[in-house]
Structure formats: structure tokens, C-alpha cells
Enzyme design. Sequence first.
Site, PDB file in Angstrom:
ATOM      1  N   LYS A  79      -3.510  31.747  12.385  1.00 23.29           N
ATOM      2  CA  LYS A  79      -3.819  32.346  11.025  1.00 23.29           C
ATOM      3  C   LYS A  79      -5.349  32.407  10.919  1.00 23.29           C
ATOM      4  CE  LYS A  79      -2.606  32.150   6.194  1.00 23.29           C
ATOM      5  NZ  LYS A  79      -1.688  31.511   5.118  1.00 23.29           N
ATOM      6  N   SER A 159       1.147  34.686   2.001  1.00 25.44           N
ATOM      7  CA  SER A 159       0.073  35.164   2.736  1.00 25.44           C
ATOM      8  C   SER A 159      -0.007  35.107   4.357  1.00 25.44           C
ATOM      9  CB  SER A 159      -1.266  34.320   2.367  1.00 25.44           C
ATOM     10  OG  SER A 159      -1.216  33.009   2.731  1.00 25.44           O
ATOM     11  N   SER A 183       3.584  30.540   1.273  1.00 22.96           N
ATOM     12  CA  SER A 183       3.093  31.361   2.308  1.00 22.96           C
ATOM     13  C   SER A 183       3.477  31.312   3.667  1.00 22.96           C
ATOM     14  CB  SER A 183       1.396  31.555   2.381  1.00 22.96           C
ATOM     15  OG  SER A 183       0.786  32.090   1.136  1.00 22.96           O
TER      16      SER A 183
END
Length: 493
Positions: A79, A159, A183
Site C-alpha cells: 500500500k 481505503s 480499510s
Amino acid sequence: MTDLTSLTIAEAREKLKAKEFTAVELTDAYLSAVNAANEKLNTYVAVTPEKAREMAKASDEKLASGNAGVLEGIPLGVKDLFATRGIHTQACSHVLDGFKPEYESTVTQNLWDAGAVMLGKLNMDEFAMGSSNESSYYGPVINPWRANGSDKNLVPGGSSGGSAAAVAAHLCAGATATDTGGSIRQPAAFTGTVGIKPTYGRCSRWGIAAYASSLDQAGPIARDVRDAAILLKSMASVDAKDTTSVDLPVPDYEKAIGQSLKGLKIGIPKEYRVEGMPEEIEKLWAQGIAWLKDAGAEIVDISLPHTKYALPAYYIVAPAEASSNLARYDGVRYGLRVDGKDIADMYEKSRAAGFGSEVKRRIMVGTYVLSAGYYDAYYLKAQKVRTLIKRDFETVFHDGVDAVLAPITPSSAFEIGDKELAADPVKMYLQDVFTITVNMAGLPAMSVPAGLDGKGLPLGLQLIGKPFDEETLFKTVYAIEQAAGKFTPAKWW
Ligand code: GLN
């Protein structure tokens, strides 16, 4: 030869050891899959082929000499929130343009130390604020899943939308993600993947761009429960650079998989049966309960009375912390700088141009709730509510409940640009209604695919555990995975 990218981490690990293929071959298979898919799915914001091949070559040498690490040669995606030395690290924000840190986050360092190979950086909501991956400076991620007979693009959740979509589309063997209010779990549910948000303190937060420091926690998104166990084992550690990381031994989570559920007490919280919840979610939850009963667990009804206050309290605490954490992005030392007539003007112009609208909204809300005269009414009150939420869980655990089973999302994946959600931020925040309590209480929770809805889209269930009892989560959700099966999207990209 079978498509190498279709192998789980556990399978690839055995085949690499058996020399059925090399780490370089496995890495190349992923790099070509990423190349072919990225224009359509937009999962990676930076691909690092040279670095990947160099790491894979080193892995092949280690595999040959017999001193391979537990993740030797396994290609992963990271990420964009995690600092990776010398490599694109921008939290998918314009304000961090060109930022390549001089340091590596502890979690990613742990993975490289275990032999994993880095494929690149994954798309996400800007600074991890969002539930649909639509707030990224790099544009939305497209969910590899589509509804039956439809070619409409759906969100992968957020997210960690890039992480979840890349795992689901076989564009990495597994991925790092973070969960401040859902998330990891919500995107996992929207993409048919498995995610675990460990207990606060299980993984070091060092080198992860901070959103809301008292809630942020890193964890993996993987194809199945076993792979999630393998990844978390390597990601977790105590770290002198994060004083909130906890000095407890990291168990071998894989050992929990396949253990009996006999004697386990699973709580079903009545407050999670919210008004207007689609029947399909109700049915899925009932199915999950039945599967756990069949596997030998005892089911008990419980009450978590402060659940309904979690969402408003979260949307005070998280923006408050964010407004402080994001004060450092001022155009002075790194990232975007827009020149101004003096330094204050430069700060203002850089921040105005650098942050997207959702981030600005959070900074304004956060600054407001922390301001003199409002601090007691909002922030302090929200912190008190947080304690009550935590106490709700402590009470049920004290009464003998081992874990809590609940839905993750109020629906399956929705369309990109959904008008209702785009027009009203509160509607988007309601996406987090089932995930947020866990972060407020610092507890571990795991998301596991449990079925498809009428449109053919994946739905997940979550299991919430006691602090540092991730093992119970792994063994319990494994029983759900055994009953539900695994879910892979039909390839259209
Ligand atoms: N959707 C939530 C938010 O926007 C959670 C995000 C997260 O967990 N990082 O705050």
C-alpha cells in the site's frame, strides 16, 4: 505449466522449495500480469520491476543454498502508505509529489527480511481517508468483480482498494494494508479476499504515514485464511521505533488453522442488526452462525449497547488526529511546493493545491472539534464514548464470549461515482458502520468471504476477537472458509 499467479502463498512456497520454478519466474509472471491489467484496474501507482527481479534473484540464491526465509521469493504489493526506501511513497496524495523516503517502514522491512519480493506500490484513498478508493490522486481503483451480466465498473472499497483488488485479480500473491476504521476489512469483503486488522500494537506503525495514530494498524490482505496467517506472522513485531507496539511473542498463526471450534463461545450482537439492512446480509449472517454451530461452536446472543455512537465518535476522533498529523505537509522539506509571496502564503498555496477535497474536509472538521470552546463538547465527549465502546466488548469477553460474529458491510460493492454517496459524505461514512467499533476498542478483527449476493458479488463476514487473540480468529474464520469456499472474479480485464 499452470499459471503461476494463480497459486496461493502456501502453494508457491512449497513449489519454490521443490524447485518447480524459480522466484524470478514467479516474479516475472506477476510483472506481466500487472502490465496487462493495470490500465484497466489501476491497482498499482508504481511498479518496481528492477527491484523485484533483483530481490527475486537474491531469493533464488537463498533457496539454492538452503537458507530461505519463510516468505522467500513471494511477490507482494505494498500500500502506498508504507515508506519504501528510494521508492514512490505518496499516500496517493498530490501533496507528497516525488517523495521517495530515505527509510523503510518496519512492516515492509520485516517482510523483506523474511524473503518477500516487492512488486510495487498500490493505489489507495488519499491518506487512507475513504471507503471506495475514489479519493486517490491517481484515480479510482476498479474492482475486478462485476455484477452478473453487467459491464459497469464497481469500487473495490477503501481505503486499501488497490491492495484488495490486486490480490483478487492475482496481481500479487498478497498485500500490505492498513485499517483505521475498516480499510482492510471492507475492501476485502468487496473483493472476495481475506483481511485481518490485528490488535492495536501488534504491528509497528513506524514508517506508515499517519492518519489517526490511536486507530491506525497494519495488516495483510490475502487470497485465503492460511495466506493471511503466513503474512501476519512476518509483519508483526515489537519495535523500539513505535512505543505503542507491544512486546508479546508473535505466535505461529498458521498452527491455529484447522483446530477444532469445540468449546468456543461466539457472540452475536443484536445492535449490528441495523435498520434497512438488506435481507441478503441478514441471510449471510445467519448462514455464518449455522456454519460455526456445525463446526462445534456455541452461539450466544450478546449486547454491545454503545454501538450506535461509534460512527459519530469515530468521525470526531479520526479527523481530530488527522488534522494534527497532516500539519507536517507544508511544502518545506518534501513533496509539493507552490511558491508564495512569503512563507505563510507558500504553506497555504502548497496545502490548498496538494490536498484533495476529502482530506481538506477532515482537516477542517478535525481543527473545529479541537478548537477552544468546542474541544470539551466534541473531542472529549467522543473519547468518553470510545471508552464505553471498549467497555462493551470487555464485558462480553469477561462473560466468557471468545469472539463476536458480525457483518462487515451494509451492501456489496457499489458503482464508481455512485451519485447518492458522492453527494453526501455522511452516506459514505455510513459504509463504516460495522467496522469502526473495532478500531475504537483496539481489537483484532478478520474479514472472510462468505458468499455471493444475488448480483454475483462477494459478501463477507467479520469476526472480532479479544486483544492479541488473533489465533482464535484464524481458526474460526477458517471454518467459515471451509464451508463457504473461495471466490475468484471472472477475468475480463
Ligand atoms: N472509511 C474510513 C475513513 O475514511 C476508514 C478508513 C481507514 O480505515 N483507513 O476514515
